[in-house]
Design a protein around this motif. Structure first.
Motif, short mmCIF file in Angstrom:
data_model
loop_
_atom_site.label_atom_id
_atom_site.label_comp_id
_atom_site.label_asym_id
_atom_site.label_seq_id
_atom_site.Cartn_x
_atom_site.Cartn_y
_atom_site.Cartn_z
N VAL A 143 17.34 9.26 -4.45
CA VAL A 143 17.70 8.49 -3.26
C VAL A 143 18.56 9.36 -2.34
O VAL A 143 19.59 9.89 -2.76
CB VAL A 143 18.48 7.22 -3.65
CG1 VAL A 143 19.00 6.51 -2.40
CG2 VAL A 143 17.58 6.28 -4.45
N ARG A 184 23.66 5.03 -7.13
CA ARG A 184 22.24 5.36 -6.99
C ARG A 184 22.01 6.45 -5.95
O ARG A 184 20.93 7.02 -5.87
CB ARG A 184 21.41 4.12 -6.62
CG ARG A 184 21.40 3.02 -7.65
CD ARG A 184 20.97 3.50 -9.03
NE ARG A 184 19.66 4.13 -9.04
CZ ARG A 184 18.52 3.48 -9.31
NH1 ARG A 184 18.54 2.18 -9.60
NH2 ARG A 184 17.37 4.12 -9.32
N LEU A 185 23.04 6.76 -5.16
CA LEU A 185 22.90 7.79 -4.14
C LEU A 185 22.91 9.17 -4.80
O LEU A 185 23.85 9.53 -5.49
CB LEU A 185 24.04 7.71 -3.12
CG LEU A 185 23.99 8.76 -2.00
CD1 LEU A 185 22.85 8.43 -1.03
CD2 LEU A 185 25.32 8.81 -1.25
N LEU A 205 24.71 1.53 -1.86
CA LEU A 205 23.92 2.28 -2.82
C LEU A 205 24.69 2.69 -4.07
O LEU A 205 24.08 3.02 -5.09
CB LEU A 205 23.33 3.53 -2.15
CG LEU A 205 22.25 3.24 -1.09
CD1 LEU A 205 21.90 4.50 -0.32
CD2 LEU A 205 21.01 2.64 -1.73
N TYR A 213 10.84 10.21 -4.09
CA TYR A 213 11.99 10.45 -3.20
C TYR A 213 11.95 9.45 -2.06
O TYR A 213 10.93 9.30 -1.37
CB TYR A 213 12.00 11.87 -2.63
CG TYR A 213 13.13 12.05 -1.63
CD1 TYR A 213 14.46 11.99 -2.05
CD2 TYR A 213 12.88 12.24 -0.28
CE1 TYR A 213 15.50 12.11 -1.15
CE2 TYR A 213 13.92 12.37 0.63
CZ TYR A 213 15.23 12.30 0.19
OH TYR A 213 16.26 12.40 1.08
N PHE A 214 13.08 8.77 -1.82
CA PHE A 214 13.20 7.79 -0.75
C PHE A 214 14.37 8.18 0.15
O PHE A 214 15.48 8.46 -0.34
CB PHE A 214 13.39 6.39 -1.32
CG PHE A 214 12.25 5.95 -2.20
CD1 PHE A 214 10.95 5.99 -1.74
CD2 PHE A 214 12.47 5.51 -3.50
CE1 PHE A 214 9.89 5.61 -2.55
CE2 PHE A 214 11.43 5.12 -4.32
CZ PHE A 214 10.12 5.18 -3.84
N ASP A 215 14.13 8.17 1.47
CA ASP A 215 15.06 8.73 2.43
C ASP A 215 15.50 7.69 3.45
O ASP A 215 14.67 7.11 4.16
CB ASP A 215 14.39 9.90 3.16
CG ASP A 215 15.35 10.71 4.00
OD1 ASP A 215 16.00 11.60 3.43
OD2 ASP A 215 15.44 10.44 5.21
N LEU A 249 16.12 -1.50 -5.24
CA LEU A 249 16.57 -0.88 -6.47
C LEU A 249 17.22 -1.90 -7.41
O LEU A 249 16.99 -1.89 -8.62
CB LEU A 249 17.58 0.24 -6.16
CG LEU A 249 17.01 1.50 -5.49
CD1 LEU A 249 18.13 2.36 -4.97
CD2 LEU A 249 16.13 2.28 -6.46
N GLU A 287 19.40 1.33 4.31
CA GLU A 287 20.14 1.45 3.06
C GLU A 287 20.22 0.09 2.34
O GLU A 287 20.06 0.01 1.12
CB GLU A 287 21.55 1.96 3.31
CG GLU A 287 21.63 3.43 3.70
CD GLU A 287 23.05 3.89 3.85
OE1 GLU A 287 23.30 5.10 3.71
OE2 GLU A 287 23.95 3.05 4.11
N LEU A 298 16.78 -0.68 0.84
CA LEU A 298 16.53 0.16 -0.32
C LEU A 298 17.40 -0.27 -1.50
O LEU A 298 16.93 -0.34 -2.64
CB LEU A 298 16.81 1.62 0.04
CG LEU A 298 16.67 2.66 -1.07
CD1 LEU A 298 15.30 2.59 -1.73
CD2 LEU A 298 16.92 4.07 -0.51
N SER A 312 20.36 9.68 1.67
CA SER A 312 20.72 9.03 2.92
C SER A 312 21.46 10.04 3.80
O SER A 312 21.67 11.19 3.40
CB SER A 312 21.58 7.78 2.67
OG SER A 312 21.65 7.00 3.86
#
Length: 323
Positions: A93, A136-137, A133, A64-66, A82, A75, A78, A95
């Motif tokens: 993912v 991918r979000l 993103l 998990y990436f925040d 990706l 963003e 990241l 945000s």
């Protein structure tokens, strides 16, 4: 829900995520940044650092990436990571929207971020996040909801968030401030067409600030995934300046204060994901040892005794300088 993927991970670090607040911008309130980041905080230097952290986290089982709109270029960093790794398809993912970054890549700005939970801000920032993103979000959260936030009562905003949910984006919220528990409970009552709007909650919880615990347990019981932020209290629980009781438990378990502090959070039965806010790969590696820290009931009790009154905790946090 995308977080179901975390439950099937095969490594003990599956419940630890990586937050990018400390590396997506040159200035932040975490203690020790001069040592952690050094003098070069250019866009490219922090992009490289972020990618190194993401590589290390992924290699060690973090999924998990925040990020957030207000975390500078988090963003963007990241998204670039990706895009360079198209085979990475098993991460979640997240945000946040609701704060606008205003520091213009400086550490001494008068204001580093401006809060606005209006529908207009959501629409603007949702488009900005989508441009970076795309699909991918997985999770989009309202940033730092408080009990008086208009995001809790704006029916038009709720309808737009429900539209995003219908398109496959999980909708969540984060909280901050001494009334986190009240904010969590108010958000649990928000519905659209009789259905709960929010599926995740992200709150501050650590050995110094435990006041949101009962409300987070209620959120968990209601089916929300609970994400814990600031488990290190913005650096107050790391190194030689950590509370004596924490340092004692760290010595007994042969682990760092950071790992012990995060292990305390991991022991909460409602904690789904606990964020590491590491700024270096060495910090990340130490944080990940939280999964194997031995905390018996005596050690847990000694750590729990460190809790501060919420107003005092947040007053101290509010005095931490951006640097």
């Amino acid at each position: 829900m995308p977080f179901a993927r975390l439950a099937t991970a095969t490594t003990p670090t599956c419940h630890i995520g990586l937050g990018l607040a400390a590396v997506g911008r040159p200035g932040y309130i975490n203690l020790g940044r001069d040592e952690d980041l050094g003098a070069d905080r250019s866009v490219e230097a922090l992009r490289t650092r972020t990618h190194e952290l993401l590589d290390a986290a992924y290699a060690q089982g973090v999924r998990y990436f925040d990020a957030a709109r207000s975390y500078g270029r988090s963003e963007e960093f990241l998204a670039g990571w990706l895009a360079a790794r198209p085979d990475v398809d098993d991460v979640v993912v997240g945000s946040k929207w609701g704060y606008t970054y205003t520091a213009d890549w400086t550490t001494d700005a008068e204001k580093h971020e401006v809060k606005d939970h209006s529908l207009a801000t959501y629409e603007r920032q949702r488009a900005e996040t989508a441009a970076l993103l795309g699909d991918r979000l997985d999770l989009y959260q309202i940033h730092s909801v408080t009990p008086d936030s208009p995001a809790l009562t704006d029916k038009e905003l709720h309808a737009r968030l429900a539209e995003a949910a219908a398109q496959g984006v999980t909708i969540g919220f984060s909280t901050s401030g001494p009334a986190q528990a009240d904010a969590v409970r108010a958000a649990l009552a928000v519905t659209v067409d009789g259905e709960p709007l929010f599926r995740t909650v992200q709150s501050t919880y650590n050995v110094l600030e435990t006041s949101a615990g009962p409300a987070l347990a209620e959120a968990y019981d209601a089916g929300l995934t609970v994400i814990v932020k600031e488990g290190m209290a913005n650096g107050r629980l790391a190194g030689p300046d950590a509370p004596e009781a924490l340092r004692a438990v760290a010595a007994e378990t042969d682990q760092g204060c950071d790992a012990v502090a995060l292990a305390f959070v991991l022991r909460r039965p409602w904690a789904g994901v606990v964020l590491s806010g590491a700024a270096t790969t060495a910090q990340l590696a130490s944080n990940l040892h939280a999964a194997v820290v031995d905390l018996d009931e005596d050690r847990l009790a000694r750590l729990a005794a460190l809790a501060e009154e919420p107003g005092a905790y947040w007053e101290t946090r509010g005095r931490l300088p951006w640097h």
